[in-house]
Design an enzyme around this catalytic site. Sequence first.
Site, PDB file in Angstrom:
ATOM      1  N   GLY A 231     -13.068 -54.735  -8.470  1.00  0.00           N
ATOM      2  CA  GLY A 231     -13.437 -53.437  -7.900  1.00  0.00           C
ATOM      3  C   GLY A 231     -14.913 -53.270  -7.600  1.00  0.00           C
ATOM      4  O   GLY A 231     -15.285 -52.587  -6.648  1.00  0.00           O
TER       5      GLY A 231
ATOM      6  N   ASP B  94     -16.749 -50.138 -10.608  1.00  0.00           N
ATOM      7  CA  ASP B  94     -16.473 -49.247  -9.492  1.00  0.00           C
ATOM      8  C   ASP B  94     -16.335 -47.803  -9.946  1.00  0.00           C
ATOM      9  O   ASP B  94     -16.892 -46.900  -9.350  1.00  0.00           O
ATOM     10  CB  ASP B  94     -15.224 -49.709  -8.710  1.00  0.00           C
ATOM     11  CG  ASP B  94     -14.008 -49.971  -9.598  1.00  0.00           C
ATOM     12  OD1 ASP B  94     -14.084 -49.793 -10.832  1.00  0.00           O
ATOM     13  OD2 ASP B  94     -12.960 -50.371  -9.048  1.00  0.00           O
TER      14      ASP B  94
ATOM     15  N   ASP C 172     -13.017 -43.943 -15.341  1.00  0.00           N
ATOM     16  CA  ASP C 172     -11.841 -43.072 -15.329  1.00  0.00           C
ATOM     17  C   ASP C 172     -11.528 -42.685 -16.777  1.00  0.00           C
ATOM     18  O   ASP C 172     -12.165 -41.797 -17.335  1.00  0.00           O
ATOM     19  CB  ASP C 172     -10.695 -43.799 -14.616  1.00  0.00           C
ATOM     20  CG  ASP C 172      -9.442 -42.954 -14.459  1.00  0.00           C
ATOM     21  OD1 ASP C 172      -9.524 -41.730 -14.632  1.00  0.00           O
ATOM     22  OD2 ASP C 172      -8.376 -43.514 -14.160  1.00  0.00           O
TER      23      ASP C 172
ATOM     24  N   LYS D  88     -15.078 -40.043 -12.631  1.00  0.00           N
ATOM     25  CA  LYS D  88     -14.116 -38.934 -12.553  1.00  0.00           C
ATOM     26  C   LYS D  88     -14.478 -37.885 -13.591  1.00  0.00           C
ATOM     27  O   LYS D  88     -14.701 -38.213 -14.756  1.00  0.00           O
ATOM     28  CB  LYS D  88     -12.689 -39.431 -12.793  1.00  0.00           C
ATOM     29  CG  LYS D  88     -12.112 -40.144 -11.592  1.00  0.00           C
ATOM     30  CD  LYS D  88     -10.626 -40.409 -11.738  1.00  0.00           C
ATOM     31  CE  LYS D  88     -10.164 -41.329 -10.618  1.00  0.00           C
ATOM     32  NZ  LYS D  88      -8.781 -41.777 -10.779  1.00  0.00           N
TER      33      LYS D  88
ATOM     34  N   PHE E 148      -6.863 -39.962  -7.026  1.00  0.00           N
ATOM     35  CA  PHE E 148      -6.841 -41.415  -6.883  1.00  0.00           C
ATOM     36  C   PHE E 148      -7.499 -41.816  -5.568  1.00  0.00           C
ATOM     37  O   PHE E 148      -7.056 -41.420  -4.497  1.00  0.00           O
ATOM     38  CB  PHE E 148      -5.419 -41.966  -6.973  1.00  0.00           C
ATOM     39  CG  PHE E 148      -5.434 -43.432  -7.276  1.00  0.00           C
ATOM     40  CD1 PHE E 148      -5.615 -43.881  -8.577  1.00  0.00           C
ATOM     41  CD2 PHE E 148      -5.334 -44.370  -6.266  1.00  0.00           C
ATOM     42  CE1 PHE E 148      -5.690 -45.237  -8.872  1.00  0.00           C
ATOM     43  CE2 PHE E 148      -5.411 -45.733  -6.540  1.00  0.00           C
ATOM     44  CZ  PHE E 148      -5.581 -46.159  -7.849  1.00  0.00           C
ATOM     45  N   VAL E 149      -8.563 -42.605  -5.679  1.00  0.00           N
ATOM     46  CA  VAL E 149      -9.339 -42.979  -4.498  1.00  0.00           C
ATOM     47  C   VAL E 149      -9.264 -44.483  -4.249  1.00  0.00           C
ATOM     48  O   VAL E 149      -9.044 -45.270  -5.170  1.00  0.00           O
ATOM     49  CB  VAL E 149     -10.820 -42.548  -4.642  1.00  0.00           C
ATOM     50  CG1 VAL E 149     -10.933 -41.037  -4.709  1.00  0.00           C
ATOM     51  CG2 VAL E 149     -11.466 -43.184  -5.860  1.00  0.00           C
TER      52      VAL E 149
ATOM     53  N   ASP F 251      -8.922 -50.385  -5.191  1.00  0.00           N
ATOM     54  CA  ASP F 251      -7.598 -50.716  -4.656  1.00  0.00           C
ATOM     55  C   ASP F 251      -6.513 -49.786  -5.157  1.00  0.00           C
ATOM     56  O   ASP F 251      -6.670 -49.087  -6.167  1.00  0.00           O
ATOM     57  CB  ASP F 251      -7.206 -52.137  -5.073  1.00  0.00           C
ATOM     58  CG  ASP F 251      -6.838 -52.209  -6.560  1.00  0.00           C
ATOM     59  OD1 ASP F 251      -7.671 -51.812  -7.393  1.00  0.00           O
ATOM     60  OD2 ASP F 251      -5.702 -52.625  -6.876  1.00  0.00           O
TER      61      ASP F 251
ATOM     62  N   ARG G 269      -9.038 -52.454  -0.520  1.00  0.00           N
ATOM     63  CA  ARG G 269     -10.390 -52.790  -1.006  1.00  0.00           C
ATOM     64  C   ARG G 269     -11.379 -52.943   0.148  1.00  0.00           C
ATOM     65  O   ARG G 269     -12.576 -52.720  -0.004  1.00  0.00           O
ATOM     66  CB  ARG G 269     -10.374 -54.098  -1.808  1.00  0.00           C
ATOM     67  CG  ARG G 269      -9.639 -54.020  -3.135  1.00  0.00           C
ATOM     68  CD  ARG G 269      -9.996 -55.237  -3.982  1.00  0.00           C
ATOM     69  NE  ARG G 269      -9.060 -55.478  -5.065  1.00  0.00           N
ATOM     70  CZ  ARG G 269      -9.110 -54.899  -6.267  1.00  0.00           C
ATOM     71  NH1 ARG G 269     -10.065 -54.016  -6.512  1.00  0.00           N
ATOM     72  NH2 ARG G 269      -8.238 -55.186  -7.190  1.00  0.00           N
TER      73      ARG G 269
HETATM   74  P1  IMP Z   1     -10.318 -46.799 -16.973  1.00  0.00           P
HETATM   75  O1  IMP Z   1     -10.157 -47.921 -17.954  1.00  0.00           O
HETATM   76  O2  IMP Z   1      -9.186 -45.807 -17.025  1.00  0.00           O
HETATM   77  O3  IMP Z   1     -11.675 -46.129 -17.028  1.00  0.00           O
HETATM   78  O4  IMP Z   1     -10.130 -47.417 -15.541  1.00  0.00           O
HETATM   79  C1  IMP Z   1     -11.058 -48.217 -14.980  1.00  0.00           C
HETATM   80  C2  IMP Z   1     -10.455 -49.057 -13.888  1.00  0.00           C
HETATM   81  O5  IMP Z   1      -9.273 -48.458 -13.343  1.00  0.00           O
HETATM   82  C3  IMP Z   1     -11.438 -49.151 -12.752  1.00  0.00           C
HETATM   83  O6  IMP Z   1     -12.283 -50.250 -12.911  1.00  0.00           O
HETATM   84  C4  IMP Z   1     -10.519 -49.251 -11.560  1.00  0.00           C
HETATM   85  O7  IMP Z   1     -10.201 -50.619 -11.323  1.00  0.00           O
HETATM   86  C5  IMP Z   1      -9.272 -48.514 -11.953  1.00  0.00           C
HETATM   87  N1  IMP Z   1      -9.249 -47.127 -11.406  1.00  0.00           N
HETATM   88  C6  IMP Z   1      -9.402 -45.968 -12.074  1.00  0.00           C
HETATM   89  N2  IMP Z   1      -9.331 -44.907 -11.257  1.00  0.00           N
HETATM   90  C7  IMP Z   1      -9.126 -45.408 -10.016  1.00  0.00           C
HETATM   91  C8  IMP Z   1      -8.980 -44.815  -8.708  1.00  0.00           C
HETATM   92  O8  IMP Z   1      -9.025 -43.596  -8.496  1.00  0.00           O
HETATM   93  N3  IMP Z   1      -8.791 -45.688  -7.699  1.00  0.00           N
HETATM   94  C9  IMP Z   1      -8.731 -47.036  -7.843  1.00  0.00           C
HETATM   95  N4  IMP Z   1      -8.887 -47.634  -9.036  1.00  0.00           N
HETATM   96  C10 IMP Z   1      -9.077 -46.827 -10.116  1.00  0.00           C
HETATM   97 MG    MG Z   2      -8.348 -51.693  -9.880  1.00  0.00          MG
END
Ligand code: IMP
Ligand code: MG
Length: 181
Positions: free
Chosen positions: A43, A99, A102, A131, A152-153, A159, A165
Amino acid sequence: MQDDIERILFHATTILARADELAARITADYAGKELTVIAVLNGALMFTADLMRRIPLPLQLDCLSVASYHGGTESSGVVTFDQLTLPDIAGRHILIIDDILDSGRTLHAIREKLRTEAAPASIRICVLLKKLKPRAQPVEAEYVGFDIGDEFVVGYGLDYAERYRNLPFIGVLREKLIVES
Ligand code: IMP
Ligand code: MG
Protein backbone atom coordinates in the site's frame (compact mmCIF):
# COMPACT_ATOMS: atom_id res chain seq x y z
CA MET A 1 -12.12 1.40 -12.91
CA GLN A 2 -12.98 5.11 -12.53
CA ASP A 3 -16.71 4.23 -12.63
CA ASP A 4 -16.26 2.26 -9.39
CA ILE A 5 -15.37 5.45 -7.50
CA GLU A 6 -18.14 7.23 -5.60
CA ARG A 7 -16.18 10.47 -5.22
CA ILE A 8 -12.61 11.66 -5.33
CA LEU A 9 -11.09 12.81 -2.03
CA PHE A 10 -7.56 13.80 -3.07
CA HIS A 11 -6.27 14.43 -6.57
CA ALA A 12 -2.67 13.66 -7.49
CA THR A 13 -1.65 17.33 -7.30
CA THR A 14 -3.13 17.63 -3.79
CA ILE A 15 -1.29 14.51 -2.64
CA LEU A 16 2.04 15.73 -4.00
CA ALA A 17 1.61 19.18 -2.47
CA ARG A 18 1.05 17.52 0.91
CA ALA A 19 4.07 15.26 0.31
CA ASP A 20 6.16 18.44 -0.13
CA GLU A 21 5.02 19.70 3.27
CA LEU A 22 5.57 16.41 5.09
CA ALA A 23 8.98 15.93 3.48
CA ALA A 24 10.07 19.41 4.59
CA ARG A 25 9.15 18.60 8.20
CA ILE A 26 10.82 15.19 8.07
CA THR A 27 13.96 16.70 6.53
CA ALA A 28 14.21 19.27 9.30
CA ASP A 29 13.51 16.70 12.04
CA TYR A 30 16.09 14.15 10.85
CA ALA A 31 18.91 16.43 9.68
CA GLY A 32 22.24 14.99 10.87
CA LYS A 33 20.66 11.68 11.93
CA GLU A 34 21.03 8.16 10.53
CA LEU A 35 17.58 7.78 8.95
CA THR A 36 16.10 4.53 7.66
CA VAL A 37 12.74 4.66 5.93
CA ILE A 38 10.73 1.44 6.13
CA ALA A 39 7.93 1.18 3.60
CA VAL A 40 5.04 -1.13 4.38
CA LEU A 41 4.25 -2.88 1.10
CA ASN A 42 2.21 -2.90 -1.03
CA GLY A 43 0.00 0.00 0.00
CA ALA A 44 2.78 2.49 0.82
CA LEU A 45 4.68 1.95 -2.44
CA MET A 46 3.60 5.10 -4.26
CA PHE A 47 3.54 7.35 -1.22
CA THR A 48 7.02 6.22 -0.15
CA ALA A 49 8.41 6.78 -3.65
CA ASP A 50 6.99 10.29 -3.84
CA LEU A 51 7.84 11.22 -0.25
CA MET A 52 11.43 9.95 -0.13
CA ARG A 53 12.35 11.74 -3.36
CA ARG A 54 11.47 14.95 -1.55
CA ILE A 55 13.75 14.26 1.45
CA PRO A 56 17.30 15.39 0.55
CA LEU A 57 19.02 13.46 3.37
CA PRO A 58 21.36 10.43 3.09
CA LEU A 59 18.70 7.91 4.08
CA GLN A 60 18.40 4.14 3.69
CA LEU A 61 15.32 2.29 2.45
CA ASP A 62 13.94 -1.02 3.62
CA CYS A 63 10.59 -2.65 2.92
CA LEU A 64 8.38 -4.88 5.00
CA SER A 65 5.25 -6.63 4.03
CA VAL A 66 2.63 -7.95 6.34
CA ALA A 67 -0.74 -9.56 5.93
CA SER A 68 -3.48 -8.20 8.16
CA TYR A 69 -6.26 -8.03 5.65
CA HIS A 70 -7.76 -10.91 3.82
CA GLY A 71 -9.54 -9.37 0.87
CA GLY A 72 -12.38 -7.58 2.67
CA THR A 73 -12.54 -4.16 4.28
CA GLU A 74 -11.97 -5.07 7.92
CA SER A 75 -8.58 -6.04 9.28
CA SER A 76 -8.49 -9.52 10.73
CA GLY A 77 -6.63 -8.65 13.91
CA VAL A 78 -3.85 -11.11 13.16
CA VAL A 79 -0.75 -9.53 11.63
CA THR A 80 1.74 -11.88 10.00
CA PHE A 81 5.16 -10.84 8.66
CA ASP A 82 6.11 -12.08 5.21
CA GLN A 83 9.88 -11.72 5.83
CA LEU A 84 11.83 -14.25 7.85
CA THR A 85 14.41 -11.66 8.92
CA LEU A 86 13.98 -8.04 9.95
CA PRO A 87 16.05 -5.27 8.32
CA ASP A 88 19.36 -4.43 10.03
CA ILE A 89 18.37 -1.19 11.77
CA ALA A 90 20.25 -1.37 15.09
CA GLY A 91 21.04 2.16 16.29
CA ARG A 92 19.26 3.83 13.39
CA HIS A 93 16.36 6.29 13.43
CA ILE A 94 13.36 4.60 11.83
CA LEU A 95 10.51 6.19 9.96
CA ILE A 96 7.81 3.64 9.14
CA ILE A 97 5.72 4.71 6.14
CA ASP A 98 2.28 3.26 5.56
CA ASP A 99 -0.70 4.13 3.43
CA ILE A 100 -3.38 4.36 6.10
CA LEU A 101 -3.92 4.18 9.84
CA ASP A 102 -7.22 2.37 10.37
CA SER A 103 -7.69 0.05 13.35
CA GLY A 104 -4.00 0.52 14.18
CA ARG A 105 -3.34 -3.22 14.42
CA THR A 106 -0.87 -3.33 11.53
CA LEU A 107 1.28 -0.38 12.59
CA HIS A 108 1.15 -1.35 16.25
CA ALA A 109 2.41 -4.85 15.42
CA ILE A 110 5.18 -3.55 13.14
CA ARG A 111 6.33 -0.89 15.60
CA GLU A 112 6.42 -3.33 18.53
CA LYS A 113 8.28 -5.99 16.57
CA LEU A 114 10.94 -3.53 15.38
CA ARG A 115 11.23 -1.94 18.83
CA THR A 116 11.65 -5.22 20.69
CA GLU A 117 13.63 -7.24 18.13
CA ALA A 118 15.70 -4.81 16.04
CA ALA A 119 17.15 -2.26 18.55
CA PRO A 120 16.57 0.97 16.59
CA ALA A 121 17.55 4.35 18.10
CA SER A 122 14.00 5.68 17.59
CA ILE A 123 10.79 4.89 15.70
CA ARG A 124 8.26 7.28 14.23
CA ILE A 125 5.33 6.62 11.91
CA CYS A 126 4.24 8.50 8.79
CA VAL A 127 0.93 7.72 7.11
CA LEU A 128 -0.69 9.25 4.09
CA LEU A 129 -4.19 8.85 5.53
CA LYS A 130 -5.60 8.57 9.02
CA LYS A 131 -9.17 7.44 9.65
CA LEU A 132 -10.86 9.43 12.37
CA LYS A 133 -12.17 6.59 14.51
CA PRO A 134 -11.20 4.75 17.70
CA ARG A 135 -8.17 2.46 17.31
CA ALA A 136 -8.15 -1.21 18.31
CA GLN A 137 -4.49 -0.80 19.33
CA PRO A 138 -2.77 2.22 20.89
CA VAL A 139 -0.77 3.72 18.04
CA GLU A 140 -0.66 7.16 16.46
CA ALA A 141 1.39 8.62 13.63
CA GLU A 142 3.79 11.56 14.05
CA TYR A 143 3.34 12.57 10.39
CA VAL A 144 -0.10 12.44 8.75
CA GLY A 145 -1.01 13.43 5.22
CA PHE A 146 -4.77 13.76 5.56
CA ASP A 147 -7.47 12.88 8.07
CA ILE A 148 -10.47 11.10 6.56
CA GLY A 149 -13.80 9.73 7.79
CA ASP A 150 -14.46 6.06 8.38
CA GLU A 151 -14.96 5.19 4.69
CA PHE A 152 -13.26 2.66 2.46
CA VAL A 153 -10.89 4.39 0.07
CA VAL A 154 -8.78 3.17 -2.85
CA GLY A 155 -6.14 4.48 -5.24
CA TYR A 156 -2.55 5.78 -5.07
CA GLY A 157 -1.41 2.44 -3.65
CA LEU A 158 -4.53 1.54 -1.68
CA ASP A 159 -6.45 -1.51 -2.85
CA TYR A 160 -9.69 -3.36 -2.56
CA ALA A 161 -9.03 -7.07 -3.20
CA GLU A 162 -5.72 -6.03 -4.87
CA ARG A 163 -7.44 -3.71 -7.37
CA TYR A 164 -7.31 0.07 -7.84
CA ARG A 165 -3.73 0.57 -6.56
CA ASN A 166 -2.81 2.26 -9.85
CA LEU A 167 -5.46 4.99 -9.72
CA PRO A 168 -3.51 8.28 -9.56
CA PHE A 169 -5.96 9.77 -7.02
CA ILE A 170 -7.61 8.63 -3.77
CA GLY A 171 -11.34 8.07 -3.85
CA VAL A 172 -14.17 6.43 -1.96
CA LEU A 173 -15.15 3.06 -3.41
CA ARG A 174 -18.84 2.66 -4.29
CA GLU A 175 -20.43 0.78 -1.43
CA LYS A 176 -22.28 -1.65 -3.68
CA LEU A 177 -18.91 -3.04 -4.86
CA ILE A 178 -17.90 -4.08 -1.37
CA VAL A 179 -18.69 -7.73 -0.73
CA GLU A 180 -18.91 -8.29 3.01
CA SER A 181 -17.10 -11.45 4.00
P1 IMP B 1 -5.26 -1.51 10.30
O1 IMP B 1 -4.39 -2.63 10.77
O2 IMP B 1 -6.73 -1.77 10.54
O3 IMP B 1 -4.83 -0.15 10.79
O4 IMP B 1 -5.20 -1.51 8.73
C1 IMP B 1 -4.10 -1.11 8.06
C2 IMP B 1 -4.09 -1.67 6.66
O5 IMP B 1 -5.41 -1.98 6.21
C3 IMP B 1 -3.57 -0.61 5.73
O6 IMP B 1 -2.18 -0.70 5.60
C4 IMP B 1 -4.32 -0.92 4.46
O7 IMP B 1 -3.59 -1.88 3.70
C5 IMP B 1 -5.62 -1.53 4.91
N1 IMP B 1 -6.73 -0.54 4.90
C6 IMP B 1 -7.34 0.02 5.96
N2 IMP B 1 -8.30 0.88 5.59
C7 IMP B 1 -8.30 0.87 4.23
C8 IMP B 1 -9.06 1.57 3.22
O8 IMP B 1 -9.94 2.40 3.48
N3 IMP B 1 -8.73 1.27 1.95
C9 IMP B 1 -7.78 0.38 1.58
N4 IMP B 1 -7.03 -0.28 2.49
C10 IMP B 1 -7.29 -0.04 3.80
MG1 MG C 1 -4.32 -3.36 1.71
